[in-house]
Design a protein around this motif. Structure first.
Motif, PDB file in Angstrom:
ATOM      1  N   LEU A  61       0.910  -1.245  -0.236  1.00 13.50           N
ATOM      2  CA  LEU A  61       0.431   0.225   0.129  1.00 13.50           C
ATOM      3  C   LEU A  61       0.991   0.978   0.426  1.00 13.50           C
ATOM      4  O   LEU A  61       0.437   2.813  -0.421  1.00 13.50           O
ATOM      5  CB  LEU A  61      -0.457  -0.228   1.209  1.00 13.50           C
ATOM      6  N   ALA A  62       1.670   1.011   0.699  1.00 16.32           N
ATOM      7  CA  ALA A  62       2.336   2.542   0.844  1.00 16.32           C
ATOM      8  C   ALA A  62       3.804   2.445  -0.822  1.00 16.32           C
ATOM      9  O   ALA A  62       3.999   3.839  -0.892  1.00 16.32           O
ATOM     10  CB  ALA A  62       3.673   2.120   1.713  1.00 16.32           C
ATOM     11  N   ILE A  90       4.835  12.340  -2.138  1.00 19.88           N
ATOM     12  CA  ILE A  90       4.901  11.938  -0.815  1.00 19.88           C
ATOM     13  C   ILE A  90       6.720  10.553  -1.707  1.00 19.88           C
ATOM     14  O   ILE A  90       6.155  10.070  -2.647  1.00 19.88           O
ATOM     15  CB  ILE A  90       3.879  10.518  -0.613  1.00 19.88           C
ATOM     16  N   GLU A  91       7.203  10.481  -1.213  1.00 15.69           N
ATOM     17  CA  GLU A  91       8.404   9.753  -1.011  1.00 15.69           C
ATOM     18  C   GLU A  91       8.685   8.197  -0.149  1.00 15.69           C
ATOM     19  O   GLU A  91       9.200   7.545  -0.050  1.00 15.69           O
ATOM     20  CB  GLU A  91       9.634  10.162  -1.277  1.00 15.69           C
ATOM     21  N   LYS A  92       8.023   8.796   1.521  1.00 11.24           N
ATOM     22  CA  LYS A  92       7.886   7.735   2.710  1.00 11.24           C
ATOM     23  C   LYS A  92       6.741   8.190   3.564  1.00 11.24           C
ATOM     24  O   LYS A  92       6.508   9.603   3.095  1.00 11.24           O
ATOM     25  CB  LYS A  92       8.955   7.841   3.519  1.00 11.24           C
ATOM     26  N   VAL A  93       6.089   7.827   3.478  1.00  9.63           N
ATOM     27  CA  VAL A  93       4.987   7.630   4.144  1.00  9.63           C
ATOM     28  C   VAL A  93       4.631   6.201   5.947  1.00  9.63           C
ATOM     29  O   VAL A  93       5.476   5.610   5.671  1.00  9.63           O
ATOM     30  CB  VAL A  93       3.588   6.847   3.209  1.00  9.63           C
ATOM     31  N   ARG A  94       4.306   7.149   6.441  1.00 11.91           N
ATOM     32  CA  ARG A  94       3.631   6.406   7.856  1.00 11.91           C
ATOM     33  C   ARG A  94       2.020   6.314   7.764  1.00 11.91           C
ATOM     34  O   ARG A  94       1.234   6.963   7.102  1.00 11.91           O
ATOM     35  CB  ARG A  94       4.365   7.421   9.333  1.00 11.91           C
ATOM     36  N   MET A  95       1.738   4.939   8.072  1.00  7.39           N
ATOM     37  CA  MET A  95       0.250   4.870   8.540  1.00  7.39           C
ATOM     38  C   MET A  95       0.279   5.060  10.106  1.00  7.39           C
ATOM     39  O   MET A  95       0.541   5.043  10.815  1.00  7.39           O
ATOM     40  CB  MET A  95      -0.144   3.422   8.195  1.00  7.39           C
ATOM     41  N   LEU A  99      -2.388  -0.789  16.443  1.00  2.04           N
ATOM     42  CA  LEU A  99      -2.974  -1.432  15.598  1.00  2.04           C
ATOM     43  C   LEU A  99      -2.889   0.132  13.812  1.00  2.04           C
ATOM     44  O   LEU A  99      -3.247  -0.707  13.162  1.00  2.04           O
ATOM     45  CB  LEU A  99      -4.843  -0.884  15.390  1.00  2.04           C
ATOM     46  N   SER A 100      -1.752   0.645  13.927  1.00  2.00           N
ATOM     47  CA  SER A 100      -1.295   1.009  13.254  1.00  2.00           C
ATOM     48  C   SER A 100      -0.785  -0.019  11.556  1.00  2.00           C
ATOM     49  O   SER A 100      -0.131  -0.886  12.337  1.00  2.00           O
ATOM     50  CB  SER A 100      -0.280   2.188  12.957  1.00  2.00           C
ATOM     51  N   GLY A 101      -1.319  -0.177  10.056  1.00  2.00           N
ATOM     52  CA  GLY A 101      -0.911  -0.657   9.400  1.00  2.00           C
ATOM     53  C   GLY A 101      -1.704  -1.948   9.522  1.00  2.00           C
ATOM     54  O   GLY A 101      -1.266  -3.225   8.811  1.00  2.00           O
ATOM     55  N   ASN A 102      -3.064  -2.231  10.745  1.00  4.72           N
ATOM     56  CA  ASN A 102      -3.154  -3.704  10.455  1.00  4.72           C
ATOM     57  C   ASN A 102      -4.079  -3.959   8.906  1.00  4.72           C
ATOM     58  O   ASN A 102      -4.103  -3.158   8.341  1.00  4.72           O
ATOM     59  CB  ASN A 102      -4.550  -3.105  11.516  1.00  4.72           C
TER      60      ASN A 102
END
Ligand code: PLP
Length: 431
Positions: A100-101, A111-116, A303-306
């Motif tokens: 997904l990232a 966006i080059e990098k992402v955090r969920m 639960l991030s990125g679950n």
């Protein structure tokens, strides 16, 4: 027309208010600004939602934005059914997070990098903390009527539910926090220059909805976002585009792609979860590497990125990457705009229909709506009456004049035609 009997919803509401504050888990659902009590929803499919009373509605709320593919889309349902037996959360990395990232990085230009994270609120709170950590500065600038979730720093002249309830400044926010948030006027670059004058080097970030969606839909005027981009760059200020609504809504790459502007950081939510709770923030690698564990700015989530949310988001983004997706959405949205405008002209009722792609707001106003003041000057009584007339005719609109309506790929031409007819009848009764 269906029999509009909402006795069961009324009963369910009388139960919910005993156990849930205000009877709802998010204030905008409570119908306070239009009067009456909320309709309880039992299920939804495609463009339709069905109330506990058995009434069918064409849905223009779309869960406040996420359901761009319509409700219970077969592709999402199938995926979720398939993966749920493998467990719903591990608290350890999974490959679907990377998938997904990487798709987000491919789709969103800056966006080059992402955090969920788990919501839009978390995304904006984290993005501002990151901007502060990265710049070593403390103040932020936001715009009057823009909503960025319910983080303390943002509940100053906020839009959406906060605006509807008439509490622009929530209680429970410390003076210190409030004093670090500076408010400027949307579509007014001079107001930004004025508020930062002399304190440029104390401002960590300017956060903006590139297309405002929480004081009703308000388009950025020519040059506004460009000037903002230049002003922030010249002063070493991080520009944050809050694309929680506009991301994947107005184009594959959001408003930044549509208007060709590269913010430093972007916040996402709503659509990227495909109907499950997800938010994300991302930007240039140089900035994103400031987050823990690589950098000194802490941010985390049990639960991030679950996996459920990641799979739903991934399938959603793949579905809307298909050829012609946004063109079809635009066609239907344009048809609705043109037909509603024609209705209002025929009936001599002055409205402003602000629209970008499949997000739009009908304001009862004679004047162009271009900022917070012109939005609040729209006719509230007309809106209330219009809202209830439409509801009785099976059209489910957001219960506030400061919200956006959304069209999904599941809305059919027939849905649009039904809506236009209802709009004619409602406007006629409002004359
Ligand atoms: C909805 C929204 C948020 C907050 O997202 P939540 O998931 O409700 O916390 C933030 N910014 C914008 C522009 C939004 O529309």
């Amino acid at each position: 027309m269906q029999n509009f009997n909402i006795e069961k919803s009324t009963l369910l509401y009388s139960e919910s208010i005993k156990y849930i504050s205000g009877g709802v888990n998010s204030p905008a659902r409570a119908f306070r600004s239009v009067g009456g009590n909320p309709i309880f929803i039992k299920r939804a499919k495609g463009s339709k939602i069905y109330s506990e009373d058995g009434i069918e509605f064409i849905d223009y709320v779309c869960s406040w934005g996420p359901m761009i593919l319509g409700h219970a889309h077969p592709r999402i349902v199938k995926t979720l059914k398939n993966i749920i037996e493998d467990g719903t959360s591990f608290g350890a990395p999974t490959d679907i997070e990377t998938k997904l990232a990487s798709l987000i990085v491919k789709m969103v230009p800056s966006i080059e990098k992402v955090r969920m994270v788990n919501s839009g609120t978390e995304a904006t709170m984290s993005a501002v903390r990151l901007a502060r950590g990265f710049t070593g500065r403390e103040k932020i600038v936001k715009f009057c009527g823009c909503y960025h979730g319910h983080g303390d720093s943002f509940l100053i002249k906020a839009g959406s539910g906060a605006l509807t309830l008439g509490v622009p400044d929530s209680q429970g926010i410390t003076k210190g926090t409030a004093s670090d948030t500076i408010v400027a006027n949307f579509n007014d670059i001079d107001s930004v220059k004025t508020v930062i004058k002399g304190i440029e080097n104390q401002v960590a970030a300017v956060i903006v909805e590139p297309i405002a969606g929480n004081m009703g839909v308000i388009l950025p005027e020519n040059g506004f976002l460009e000037s903002l981009s230049k002003l922030t760059e010249d002063n070493g200020i991080i520009l944050i585009f809050d694309e929680v609504i506009t991301g994947f809504r107005v184009s594959k790459g959001g408003a930044q792609q549509l208007y060709n502007i590269m913010p430093d950081l972007t916040t996402l939510g709503k659509i990227i979860g495909g109907g499950l709770p997800v938010g994300a923030y991302g930007g240039r690698t140089e900035i994103m590497d400031y987050i823990a564990p690589d950098g000194p700015v802490y941010q985390a989530g049990t639960l991030s990125g679950n996996p459920l949310a990641m799979h739903a988001g991934y399938e959603t983004l793949l579905a809307l990457s298909e050829e012609g997706f946004y063109e079809k959405l635009e066609e239907k949205s344009k048809m609705l705009e043109e037909d509603i405008s024609e209705n209002s002209e025929k009936l001599g009722i002055k409205i402003q229909y602000n629209r970008v792609g499949s997000m739009a707001t009908l304001f009862f106003s004679e004047n162009r709506v271009k900022d917070f003041t012109s939005a609040t000057n729209s006719d509230i009584e007309k809106f209330k009456n219009y809202y209830h007339l439409m509801l009785k005719m099976g059209i489910y609109l957001p219960p506030s004049r400061f919200e956006s309506t959304f069209i999904s790929s599941a809305h059919s031409e027939e849905d649009i035609e039904t809506t236009v007819k209802a709009n004619y009848e409602a406007l006629n009764l409002l004359k």
